[in-house]
Design a protein around this motif. Structure first.
Motif, PDB file in Angstrom:
ATOM      1  N   UNK A  19       0.829  -1.212   0.000  1.00 26.06           N
ATOM      2  CA  UNK A  19       0.000   0.000   0.000  1.00 26.06           C
ATOM      3  C   UNK A  19       0.861   1.259   0.000  1.00 26.06           C
ATOM      4  N   UNK A  20       1.951   1.253   0.768  1.00 29.62           N
ATOM      5  CA  UNK A  20       2.835   2.419   0.795  1.00 29.62           C
ATOM      6  C   UNK A  20       3.548   2.611  -0.553  1.00 29.62           C
ATOM      7  N   UNK A  21       3.860   1.493  -1.207  1.00 26.65           N
ATOM      8  CA  UNK A  21       4.526   1.600  -2.510  1.00 26.65           C
ATOM      9  C   UNK A  21       3.587   2.163  -3.569  1.00 26.65           C
ATOM     10  N   UNK A  22       2.309   1.849  -3.456  1.00 24.97           N
ATOM     11  CA  UNK A  22       1.346   2.366  -4.427  1.00 24.97           C
ATOM     12  C   UNK A  22       1.109   3.862  -4.261  1.00 24.97           C
ATOM     13  N   UNK A  23       1.440   4.402  -3.108  1.00 22.67           N
ATOM     14  CA  UNK A  23       1.251   5.837  -2.870  1.00 22.67           C
ATOM     15  C   UNK A  23       2.428   6.691  -3.331  1.00 22.67           C
ATOM     16  N   UNK A  24       3.478   6.077  -3.832  1.00 25.30           N
ATOM     17  CA  UNK A  24       4.648   6.835  -4.269  1.00 25.30           C
ATOM     18  C   UNK A  24       4.309   7.699  -5.484  1.00 25.30           C
ATOM     19  N   UNK A  25       4.874   8.890  -5.503  1.00 25.08           N
ATOM     20  CA  UNK A  25       4.633   9.838  -6.591  1.00 25.08           C
ATOM     21  C   UNK A  25       5.896  10.160  -7.390  1.00 25.08           C
ATOM     22  N   UNK A  26       7.054   9.824  -6.853  1.00 28.38           N
ATOM     23  CA  UNK A  26       8.309  10.089  -7.557  1.00 28.38           C
ATOM     24  C   UNK A  26       9.397   9.222  -6.943  1.00 28.38           C
ATOM     25  N   UNK A  27      10.529   9.160  -7.641  1.00 29.44           N
ATOM     26  CA  UNK A  27      11.697   8.422  -7.156  1.00 29.44           C
ATOM     27  C   UNK A  27      12.800   9.433  -6.852  1.00 29.44           C
ATOM     28  N   UNK A  28      13.790   8.997  -6.086  1.00 25.84           N
ATOM     29  CA  UNK A  28      14.902   9.873  -5.737  1.00 25.84           C
ATOM     30  C   UNK A  28      15.596   9.408  -4.479  1.00 25.84           C
ATOM     31  N   UNK A  29      16.730  10.052  -4.176  1.00 23.13           N
ATOM     32  CA  UNK A  29      17.503   9.724  -2.985  1.00 23.13           C
ATOM     33  C   UNK A  29      17.303  10.744  -1.888  1.00 23.13           C
ATOM     34  N   UNK A  30      18.273  11.634  -1.722  1.00 24.84           N
ATOM     35  CA  UNK A  30      18.183  12.710  -0.737  1.00 24.84           C
ATOM     36  C   UNK A  30      18.246  14.029  -1.470  1.00 24.84           C
ATOM     37  N   UNK A  31      17.777  15.097  -0.834  1.00 20.55           N
ATOM     38  CA  UNK A  31      17.746  16.409  -1.461  1.00 20.55           C
ATOM     39  C   UNK A  31      17.908  17.466  -0.377  1.00 20.55           C
ATOM     40  N   UNK A  32      18.240  18.669  -0.801  1.00 21.26           N
ATOM     41  CA  UNK A  32      18.349  19.793   0.119  1.00 21.26           C
ATOM     42  C   UNK A  32      19.715  19.888   0.763  1.00 21.26           C
ATOM     43  N   UNK A  33      19.941  21.049   1.401  1.00 16.40           N
ATOM     44  CA  UNK A  33      21.210  21.269   2.073  1.00 16.40           C
ATOM     45  C   UNK A  33      21.375  20.448   3.333  1.00 16.40           C
ATOM     46  N   UNK A  34      20.276  20.146   4.028  1.00 12.77           N
ATOM     47  CA  UNK A  34      20.351  19.342   5.253  1.00 12.77           C
ATOM     48  C   UNK A  34      20.075  17.866   4.995  1.00 12.77           C
ATOM     49  N   UNK A  35      20.128  17.427   3.734  1.00  6.47           N
ATOM     50  CA  UNK A  35      20.019  16.011   3.340  1.00  6.47           C
ATOM     51  C   UNK A  35      18.722  15.406   3.866  1.00  6.47           C
ATOM     52  N   UNK A  36      17.634  15.741   3.216  1.00  5.27           N
ATOM     53  CA  UNK A  36      16.340  15.154   3.546  1.00  5.27           C
ATOM     54  C   UNK A  36      16.093  13.941   2.658  1.00  5.27           C
ATOM     55  N   UNK A  37      15.673  12.827   3.188  1.00  2.00           N
ATOM     56  CA  UNK A  37      15.411  11.636   2.369  1.00  2.00           C
ATOM     57  C   UNK A  37      14.021  11.700   1.734  1.00  2.00           C
ATOM     58  N   UNK A  38      13.894  11.077   0.573  1.00  2.00           N
ATOM     59  CA  UNK A  38      12.609  10.973  -0.108  1.00  2.00           C
ATOM     60  C   UNK A  38      11.866   9.731   0.388  1.00  2.00           C
ATOM     61  N   UNK A  39      10.543   9.659   0.212  1.00  2.00           N
ATOM     62  CA  UNK A  39       9.805   8.441   0.602  1.00  2.00           C
ATOM     63  C   UNK A  39      10.298   7.193  -0.118  1.00  2.00           C
ATOM     64  N   UNK A  40      10.803   7.356  -1.332  1.00  2.00           N
ATOM     65  CA  UNK A  40      11.307   6.200  -2.090  1.00  2.00           C
ATOM     66  C   UNK A  40      12.484   5.556  -1.378  1.00  2.00           C
TER      67      UNK A  40
END
Length: 306
Positions: free
Chosen positions: A49-70
């Motif tokens: 169910x959580x995988x079906x809610x994904x909207x994009x792929x990616x690793x980390x982003x931002x200056x403070x290294x925020x992780x994506x749901x993926x």
């Protein structure tokens, strides 16, 4: 604790499965809000169910290294270590493209080289678009086949270092893997066959024997044309050959013209000069004679009127 790997989990590449993610990124995932709210007490059944809610792929982003749901779900799969059949179903799912991308990424991390080529290469035929978040937080569009190609060729994808894969040709030489057959081979064969037919038709149309309409023995050599009737290939020579030759004047005609020219001879010049150089008295005589003749003519005209 909630961040520990399950007890019956198998080691991957000789280490804990969660250690495939770097420590700094792993600690950021543990501190993220998505991990604490959505990934707490998550099982393999609820993971779908959580995988079906994904909207994009990616690793980390931002200056403070925020992780994506993926990337958070990838770490959760490494922690609970679902069965291989579930991962295969993720990969074969055609309705949800992000579920397929999640299963392919996990298979690339924990699977063997043979499993990676076996299950990921068929995804080259999937050309659907994915939304991907880059390191600076912007989004970009990528195709699923390009994402699979990065998994099989690149060393780092979505800020995670991928394990090394054995070369494909080595697996083919050991008869562990069959040669890859592309889905475009049939189309390429059709294109090549059509091109060959077109080339043959053009050769038949442009052949000189077909234009002449006769048959010539190929073993018999051709005879070169005689030099008398040989035609020049350059158009300049053809034009020059068609133009009439320049006329030449004969010597007799030149002599005749020179003999009958209008230029006066020397004797004629002397006579004219002598006639001009006469005395002025003679000139006056001639003038008087002319006046006498004119006067006599006027008298005769008057008498006729009377």
């Amino acid at each position: 604790m909630a961040n520990r790997t399950v007890k019956d989990a198998q080691s991957i590449k000789g280490t804990n499965p969660q250690y495939l993610v770097e420590k700094i990124i792993r600690s950021r995932i543990y501190d993220s809000r998505y991990w604490k709210e959505e990934c707490f007490a998550l099982t393999a059944e609820l993971l779908v169910d959580k995988a079906m809610e994904l909207k994009f792929v990616g690793g980390v982003f931002g200056g403070n290294i925020k992780p994506t749901p993926f990337i958070c779900l990838i770490l959760k799969m490494l922690q609970i270590q679902p069965e291989k059949d579930i991962i295969v179903e993720f990969i074969k799912n055609e309705d949800f493209k992000y579920v397929r991308a999640l299963g392919a990424f996990y298979m690339r991390l924990v699977g063997t080289s043979l499993d990676c080529f076996k299950y990921l290469e068929p995804l080259y035929n999937d050309f659907r678009k994915l939304k991907r978040q880059s390191r600076d937080g912007t989004f970009m569009l990528v195709h699923l086949d390009m994402f699979i190609d990065e998994l099989l060729r690149e060393e780092r994808v979505c800020d995670i270092i991928l394990p090394r894969l054995q070369k494909r040709h080595v697996l083919e030489e050991n008869n562990d893997l069959e040669p890859r057959v592309s889905a475009l081979d049939d189309d390429l064969d059709d294109v090549e066959s059509s091109d060959n037919e077109d080339v043959k038709e053009t050769k038949v149309r442009s052949s000189p024997e077909r234009q002449r309409g006769g048959y010539r023995d190929l073993d018999r050599p051709r005879r070169s044309p005689s030099p008398k009737f040989r035609r020049s290939r350059s158009p300049h020579k053809r034009r020059s050959s068609k133009s009439p030759p320049p006329r030449r004047r004969s010597h007799d005609r030149d002599r005749y013209r020179s003999s009958h020219s209008k230029v006066p001879s020397r004797s004629v010049r002397e006579r004219r000069h002598r006639s001009r150089s006469k005395s002025p008295g003679a000139r006056h005589r001639h003038r008087d004679d002319d006046k006498h003749l004119r006067g006599s003519s006027h008298k005769e005209i008057g008498r006729a009127h009377v």
